[in-house]
Enzyme design. Structure first.
Site, short mmCIF file in Angstrom:
data_model
loop_
_atom_site.label_atom_id
_atom_site.label_comp_id
_atom_site.label_asym_id
_atom_site.label_seq_id
_atom_site.Cartn_x
_atom_site.Cartn_y
_atom_site.Cartn_z
N CYS B 65 0.83 -1.22 0.00
CA CYS B 65 0.00 0.00 0.00
C CYS B 65 0.86 1.26 0.00
O CYS B 65 0.51 2.27 -0.58
CB CYS B 65 -0.87 0.04 1.25
N ARG B 67 4.34 1.45 -0.66
CA ARG B 67 5.63 1.50 -1.37
C ARG B 67 5.59 0.64 -2.63
O ARG B 67 4.89 -0.36 -2.71
CB ARG B 67 6.77 1.07 -0.46
N SER B 123 8.37 1.32 7.98
CA SER B 123 6.94 1.39 7.64
C SER B 123 6.30 2.67 8.14
O SER B 123 6.80 3.31 9.08
CB SER B 123 6.20 0.21 8.27
N GLN B 134 4.64 -9.62 3.17
CA GLN B 134 4.57 -9.12 1.78
C GLN B 134 5.91 -9.29 1.07
O GLN B 134 5.95 -9.69 -0.09
CB GLN B 134 4.14 -7.65 1.79
N GLY B 203 -23.87 2.03 16.23
CA GLY B 203 -23.41 3.05 15.29
C GLY B 203 -22.73 2.37 14.12
O GLY B 203 -22.25 1.24 14.24
#
Lengths: 277, 378
Positions: B65, B67, B123, B134, B203
């Site tokens: 997400c 890099r 990160s 990853q 909610g």
């Protein structure tokens, strides 16, 4: 009596406690794989020490307050090892090792507690020895119960004060500690009931040898733990009140040992040969 | 002789031309990262283009997400330029601008960068663990398609080892830093195992959804959604295959739940102390964990004084998350020092192997004609 085994056992508990502290400082916890062998070695040394004492008097070594206290912590160690073998209860070893190491030093600060005694009342019959051993065994269980109570309060304090960190994360959950407390309380109460049941034979068949004040204190201790268990099972005693109850309860139970010990001294046969001390 | 020189050059150049081109959250804003993100087709094309370069010995692309990175090892000095030429073609920004935002690292620095990425030190969410998985997946994919050779086979496993070491021996991963995970952490301190716990989410806001997601990932027994707008609760329930509860039944059913997440936009408290006390009596004072993420609060603050009610509001949870994040940030320098030492050792190891191999090849190549001639003599 040679205390070298006693101090060797102490060094094991102290080492376990210091190791736990070291890991704690590094935001980690000491795995059971490391803590159990150390605690187990300490337990084995203490067992040999107790056995050698027992051999000298030819019975269970609970003849003076020093021996009673050591026997109590020996029992709580045994229960701890059993619990730790089958359940993963982080930090139970840390708290147990700390409590036992401190108690072992404290009790030696009062050498008078380790007074000489001979083959007195305790050793006069197997039934008396069994009654006394079971009673002291239940005290060991109650000692572990109070350790669990302290652990509960620490976790509870952390949650109430919004404290975070690896120590609190690794500490068992409130629910787990509460369940364990009830399990340990039931075991302790069962042993104490068994002890009183065996003791009732002495009372029934040898009435004169059981002072009323000893009987009253013993029954009071039993009643106290019985009330704790009933209230807990009825869900009337819970959370920090439950934890405080078992801690204070153990202190009360320890104080009740004073009249019990006095009763034994009162009943000790005159002119007994001193073999300890 | 010529062949001998080529082999030696090849081996030595392994160490000299290790490099990475990285587009990451440090240099590029989220908006720009979105614009620059390569789709699957472009990624395949980039892989194919790099694979065709003769100067590249091995390479690997890493896409997460936050890099996009291209790790490569070259056979010649021109490798870096050639890969750059291919790389820049996939981005519709001027080359000068691209050079500014692409973080390129070479040799030992590339190894250190990889170690820091794997450990979560680099990160955006410091200390997160997802990145290691990853990188491992990307590495395995590249290896299975023959893009990985000798040097990466040494470097990447060392990076995975270093990441594991850092997580075990430093505080980089300690404490939760997202509201959802803080909530899970607190719930586990109260209940331990969450598999038998029932959750009620009041909610349908994003924070409530994320918190519910964290709890669902710990396999809670059930999640129930309720919202003033029934359709919103229904949508969330569908997403989590959960159930719904009419908003009007909250107080009546409150005692059935162990964990309560409240995040409505109601202008006043929707659960008062009295109702909560009644619910606690009904549940025999079994612990109840409440996270009130609403502003203004959905639960009367005095309710936190009821025995066995563990009430945390937005400030409490955010405070814990921030405290943990602060601790992780303080740990970065320590981690970088450790990773620097380990990456340097890996770099030396790669260089040593490279030089030993080239020396062995030289000896073998120079010995070969002599052996042949001796054979001929026989």
């Amino acid at each position: 009596m040679n205390l070298s085994l006693y101090w060797l056992a102490f060094s094991c508990f102290a080492a376990a406690f210091v190791l736990h502290l070291y890991f704690l400082k590094n935001k980690n916890y000491l795995s059971r794989r490391f803590s159990l062998p150390i605690m187990g070695t300490g337990f084995a040394l203490l067992t040999i020490f107790m056995y050698s004492r027992g051999s000298a008097v030819g019975a269970c070594p609970i003849g003076n307050p020093f021996e009673i206290i050591v026997f109590i912590f020996w029992t709580s160690l045994l229960i701890y090892l059993l619990v730790a073998l089958f359940f993963s209860v982080n930090y139970l070893g840390f708290f147990s090792a700390g409590m036992i190491a401190v108690a072992m030093v404290l009790v030696r600060l009062f050498p008078a507690l380790d007074y000489a005694y001979g083959e007195g009342h305790i050793n006069s019959s197997a039934i008396v020895g069994m009654h006394a051993s079971l009673a002291v065994f239940s005290y060991g269980v109650f000692a572990l119960l109070s350790v669990l109570g302290i652990m509960y309060l620490v976790q509870f304090y952390g949650l109430s004060k919004r404290r975070t960190g690896s120590f609190f994360t690794f500490l068992p959950s409130l629910t787990q500690l509460e369940h364990l407390q009830t399990w340990v309380l039931s075991t302790g109460l069962f042993l104490l009931t068994l002890s009183l049941f065996v003791g009732s034979f002495i009372y029934l068949y040898d009435l004169g040898e059981v002072p009323h004040y000893k009987l009253s204190f013993t029954v009071l201790v039993w009643l106290m733990y019985f009330v704790f268990l009933v209230l807990r099972l009825l869900k009337r005693l819970f959370s920090s009140k439950y934890a405080w109850s078992v801690i204070i309860g153990f202190l009360v139970a320890l104080l009740a040992l004073i009249p019990v010990d006095r009763a034994r001294q009162d009943l000790a046969p005159h002119g007994e040969s001193e073999i300890m001390g | 002789m010529n062949e001998m020189q080529v082999t030696a050059k090849n081996s030595l150049s392994v160490g000299n031309s290790l490099f990475v081109f990285s587009l990451n959250h440090h240099q590029v804003s989220l908006d720009d990262r979105e614009k620059l993100a390569l789709d699957e087709t472009a990624l395949v094309e980039l892989n194919d283009a790099v694979a065709k370069l003769d100067s590249v010995a091995e390479f690997m692309c890493l896409k997460t997400c936050n890099r996009f990175e291209l790790y490569a090892s070259g056979l010649t000095e021109r490798c870096v330029e050639e890969v750059w030429e291919v790389f820049r073609r996939f981005y519709s920004v001027p080359e000068q601008k691209l050079k500014e935002i692409v973080d390129s690292k070479h040799s030992a620095q590339m190894i250190q960068h990889l170690f820091e990425v794997c450990s979560g030190v680099d990160s955006q969410m410091i200390g997160e663990t997802e990145i290691l998985g990853q990188v491992k997946r990307s590495f395995e994919d590249s290896r299975s398609t023959g893009k990985i050779g000798g040097a990466f086979n040494r470097i990447f496993p060392k990076a995975f080892q270093a990441a594991k070491w850092v997580r075990t021996n430093t505080l980089i991963g300690q404490g939760q830093v997202s509201i959802g995970n803080v909530a899970v952490d607190l719930a586990q301190r109260i209940f331990g195992d969450l598999t038998q716990r029932k959750v009620l989410v009041i909610g349908a806001g994003e924070v409530a959804r994320l918190t519910a997601q964290s709890l669902v990932s710990r396999s809670v027994e059930s999640v129930t959604f309720t919202s003033r707008t029934e359709a919103n609760a229904k949508d969330l329930a569908d997403e989590f295959t959960a159930s719904t509860l009419p908003f009007s039944s909250i107080l009546k059913e409150l005692h059935q739940f162990d964990i309560l997440i409240a995040s409505t936009s109601a202008p006043h408290a929707i659960i008062d102390k009295k109702s909560l006390k009644r619910a606690m009596r009904k549940r025999s004072y079994e612990p109840l964990f409440i996270i009130d993420l609403a502003m203004p609060r959905d639960i009367e603050p005095q309710a936190g004084k009821i025995a066995q009610v563990f009430l945390y509001d937005l400030d409490d949870v955010s405070g814990i998350a921030n405290e943990n994040l602060k601790n992780r940030t303080l740990e970065i320098e320590h981690c970088k020092q450790v990773l620097s030492a380990r990456s340097w050792a890996t770099w030396l190891d790669v260089m040593r192997r490279s030089m030993t191999k080239s020396l062995r090849d030289s000896i073998e190549n120079s010995a070969l004609p002599e052996t042949d001639s001796s054979d001929l003599k026989r």
